[in-house]
Enzyme design. Structure first.
Site, short mmCIF file in Angstrom:
data_model
loop_
_atom_site.label_atom_id
_atom_site.label_comp_id
_atom_site.label_asym_id
_atom_site.label_seq_id
_atom_site.Cartn_x
_atom_site.Cartn_y
_atom_site.Cartn_z
N THR A 154 -9.32 24.48 32.21
CA THR A 154 -9.67 24.08 32.88
C THR A 154 -8.12 24.44 34.11
O THR A 154 -7.22 24.55 33.37
CB THR A 154 -9.67 22.85 33.09
OG1 THR A 154 -10.83 22.30 32.49
CG2 THR A 154 -9.73 22.11 34.58
N ARG A 181 -24.38 19.75 30.06
CA ARG A 181 -22.87 19.34 29.83
C ARG A 181 -21.92 19.20 31.03
O ARG A 181 -21.58 20.34 32.18
CB ARG A 181 -22.16 20.23 28.89
CG ARG A 181 -21.35 19.38 27.79
CD ARG A 181 -20.08 20.26 28.94
NE ARG A 181 -18.66 20.09 27.98
CZ ARG A 181 -17.51 19.84 28.34
NH1 ARG A 181 -17.28 20.92 29.76
NH2 ARG A 181 -16.78 19.30 27.72
N ASP A 184 -14.80 16.49 31.86
CA ASP A 184 -13.76 15.76 31.93
C ASP A 184 -13.71 15.90 33.81
O ASP A 184 -13.04 14.69 34.56
CB ASP A 184 -12.53 14.95 31.60
CG ASP A 184 -11.85 16.40 31.43
OD1 ASP A 184 -12.44 17.01 31.09
OD2 ASP A 184 -10.58 16.61 32.13
N GLY A 204 -8.56 20.84 28.77
CA GLY A 204 -8.63 20.45 27.70
C GLY A 204 -9.99 19.93 26.59
O GLY A 204 -10.92 20.82 27.70
#
Length: 281
Positions: A154, A181, A184, A204
């Site tokens: 990210t 999907r 976060d 992550g």
């Protein structure tokens, strides 16, 4: 006090030959963002502009560099939060938009919602004149070669303009992820968070990051601990569940925090009183 910290992802840089270029670029992005702050632009504008730079670069997992899902197309997520108002904008499952961070900002500023997904989000983007691109825009040689990759990286930024803190994030997710999907990144408190005291962005493995609400988790430790120590404690908590990732943050005084438990994380920061940009992996 003005300050900016950016990241280009945490993980195992399997293509080690890319590391110098990626470090140089995140340093360039941080330096550019700080110049924008000095010119008088507000934190929202600066955060969006620097994340767009990372989205447009093919070596980062966001925008053009987004990893492909199991069916070979992109599904991108992004989010932004204005700490002065707690206003939130986030999008998920974006397939055709050049810069998802621009759409996240539109959701924050021009809708009554916090998050839009998929076709509805792209309809809102079209209504507001954002730039769409054809599918082949995302099919770079690099992405095709690392279709079997094992981690996501990210991109994100936290910006303090002297008045408010803004956090912004964008991602293409994990390689070969299941269609639909969502990680976060567009989830406030997990992928990004900002208030009047601090701002943070996570990177992550999203499934791990969401379990500990990593970006908001700083509030468990700050201000009893410095922002730097608070960030490290958050990563310790992530390690405690065998999660993997990194976290960048800054507080209202321009203090910087970053930590990771992966092999590396691309980061760079600049603030008032600092002569040159600091960055690394």
């Amino acid at each position: 006090m003005r300050a900016i910290i950016v990241h280009g992802g945490a993980g195992d840089a399997k293509r080690t030959e890319e590391i110098p270029e990626r470090v140089d670029f995140v340093k360039k992005v941080a330096n550019y963002g700080f110049d924008l702050l000095k010119s008088g632009l507000n934190a929202v504008e600066v955060a969006v502009r620097v994340v767009k730079m990372l989205e447009d670069h093919p070596l980062f997992d966001a925008g053009r560099g987004s990893y492909l899902n199991e069916e070979g197309f992109v599904e991108m997520d992004a989010g932004i939060m204005d700490g002065s108002t707690l206003s939130i904008g986030a999008v998920a499952g974006i397939k055709r938009l050049k810069n998802p961070i621009e759409l996240a900002r539109l959701v924050m500023e021009k809708s009554h919602h916090n998050i839009l997904i998929g076709d509805g989000a792209e309809k809102f983007a079209l209504e507001n004149g954002l730039e769409f691109v054809p599918p082949y825009y995302f099919y770079t040689d690099r992405i095709i070669k690392i279709f079997e990759g094992t981690y996501g990286d990210t991109v994100g930024a936290v910006v303090l303009d002297g008045n408010k803190i803004v956090s912004a994030v964008s991602t293409g997710g994990t390689p070969k992820k299941h269609v639909g999907r969502v990680g976060d990144s567009p989830i406030v408190g997990s992928g990004f968070y900002a208030n009047s005291e601090f701002g943070a962005v996570s990177t992550g493995i999203g499934e791990d990051i969401m379990k500990v609400i990593l970006s908001f988790r700083i509030s468990l430790y700050y201000p009893n601990y410095s922002i730097s120590d608070a960030v490290k404690k958050c990563i310790d908590d992530l390690s405690g569940i065998n999660g993997h990732g990194g976290l960048i943050a800054l507080d209202k005084n321009g203090n910087i925090g970053y930590s990771f438990n992966t092999k590396g994380m691309f980061f760079a920061y600049m603030k008032d009183g600092q002569d040159t940009v600091v960055g690394g992996f």
